[in-house]
Each structure stands twice: as C-alpha cells, then as structure tokens.
Design a protein around this motif. Sequence first.
Motif, short mmCIF file in Angstrom:
data_model
loop_
_atom_site.label_atom_id
_atom_site.label_comp_id
_atom_site.label_asym_id
_atom_site.label_seq_id
_atom_site.Cartn_x
_atom_site.Cartn_y
_atom_site.Cartn_z
N UNK A 25 0.78 -1.18 -0.20
CA UNK A 25 0.10 0.16 0.02
C UNK A 25 0.93 1.10 0.13
N UNK A 26 1.75 1.23 0.80
CA UNK A 26 2.57 2.55 1.03
C UNK A 26 3.48 2.60 -0.31
N UNK A 27 4.18 1.58 -0.91
CA UNK A 27 4.77 1.62 -1.84
C UNK A 27 4.32 2.15 -3.26
N UNK A 28 2.79 1.88 -3.53
CA UNK A 28 2.14 1.96 -4.52
C UNK A 28 1.47 3.36 -4.12
N UNK A 29 1.50 3.99 -3.28
CA UNK A 29 0.83 5.18 -2.81
C UNK A 29 1.15 6.28 -3.79
N UNK A 34 -0.21 3.50 -10.50
CA UNK A 34 -0.79 2.71 -9.62
C UNK A 34 -2.26 2.46 -9.74
N UNK A 35 -2.83 1.32 -9.48
CA UNK A 35 -4.29 1.14 -9.43
C UNK A 35 -4.98 1.41 -7.84
N UNK A 36 -4.17 1.41 -6.84
CA UNK A 36 -4.64 1.14 -5.63
C UNK A 36 -5.36 -0.06 -5.40
N UNK A 37 -4.97 -1.16 -6.11
CA UNK A 37 -5.48 -2.24 -5.69
C UNK A 37 -4.46 -3.35 -5.63
N UNK A 88 7.09 -4.73 -4.65
CA UNK A 88 7.04 -3.39 -3.82
C UNK A 88 7.90 -3.48 -2.52
N UNK A 89 8.47 -2.30 -2.46
CA UNK A 89 9.27 -2.04 -1.42
C UNK A 89 8.97 -0.93 -0.52
N UNK A 90 9.18 -0.92 0.64
CA UNK A 90 8.48 0.27 1.49
C UNK A 90 9.39 1.49 1.20
#
Length: 172
Positions: A25-29, A34-37, A88-90
């Motif tokens: 979630x944080x990586x794609x924010x 990003x789609x948010x999904x 994803x990576x933080x």
Amino acid sequence: MTPFPPLRIRLEQPHDIAAIERVITHAFATAPHASGTEARIVDALREAGALTLSLVAETDGEVVGHVAVSAVALSDGSTSWYGLGPLAVAPGHQGKGLGGQLAAHALDALRERHAAGCVVLGEPGYYGRFGFRADPDFVLPGVPPEYFQVVRFTPGAGGGTVAYHPAFEVAA
C-alpha cells in the motif's frame, strides 16, 4: 558511512500478511501508474490459492519488501508461464537494491521450477536489467507493448495473448 542492516529474502509466512499489505500500500501510494488495488490483488491471489511464489525482504525483523509471482495463461496453450508482480519496497527502503534482489530471487526460483518464462507489466528501464524485453509474440490487451515484457527461460517457448489470474481484476 553506516552499513545497511543484513537483508534476508524468504518465503512469506502467515504472520507476514499484514506487513505485506502495508508495504504494498505504501509503496504504490505515489506510484504514477498504480491502481490502488495492488495489495488487494495479492490478497485475492493468496485466497484463490494462485500465489505461486510470495517472497518478502526482511531487515532487522521488519518486512520491507515483497514480490508476488502467479501463473498466467497464454492463448497458444503454452504452460509454465508466470507473471512477476506486484513488486513493492517500503518507501524508506527504496533505491537500495531491495526490489532488484527480490526480482532476481523470484526469477531464480522460477528457473529452478523449470518455468518456460515470465512476463511483467512495468518500466522497461527497470525490468530490462533482469532480461525482460518487449516481445511481439506476447500481447497484453490494452497495454503499450514496450511496458509488457518477457523473459524466456526456454528459447522459442510460448506466445500469444496473455491473461493474468482474475484476482488482478479486483475493484478499488
């Protein structure tokens, strides 16, 4: 200069699920495409038993990265093809090579399983370093061809229109 804490890449464990969701979630924010999904996709793959490989990067006991791998279907009927992602990576750990290590570990695991190849939807400049290339034999409908890339582990294997697991269609 302070050395980075040791990084450990391992298979996800049930107690990692909440941390994986946070990282994704944080990586794609703030990611531009990003789609948010993305976190929900990984959850849906896991719930459907379609998460072929789920690796976490851990440092100092904290999950700071994740990569998912799932089977994809090819219109020519070829088997043993997989899709890499989401990766994803933080945010506080980006730019240190963790994503690259996760991708490399995932690809090595697929080679060990004698996979035919792997596809990825992503930035050509990033994924090209792992051998991914745009390939006119592979199509993901609605996606510019340069962003849909392939690495073949078996020369000449597969082709056609690629379909990801239905979990990739989860709603936001």
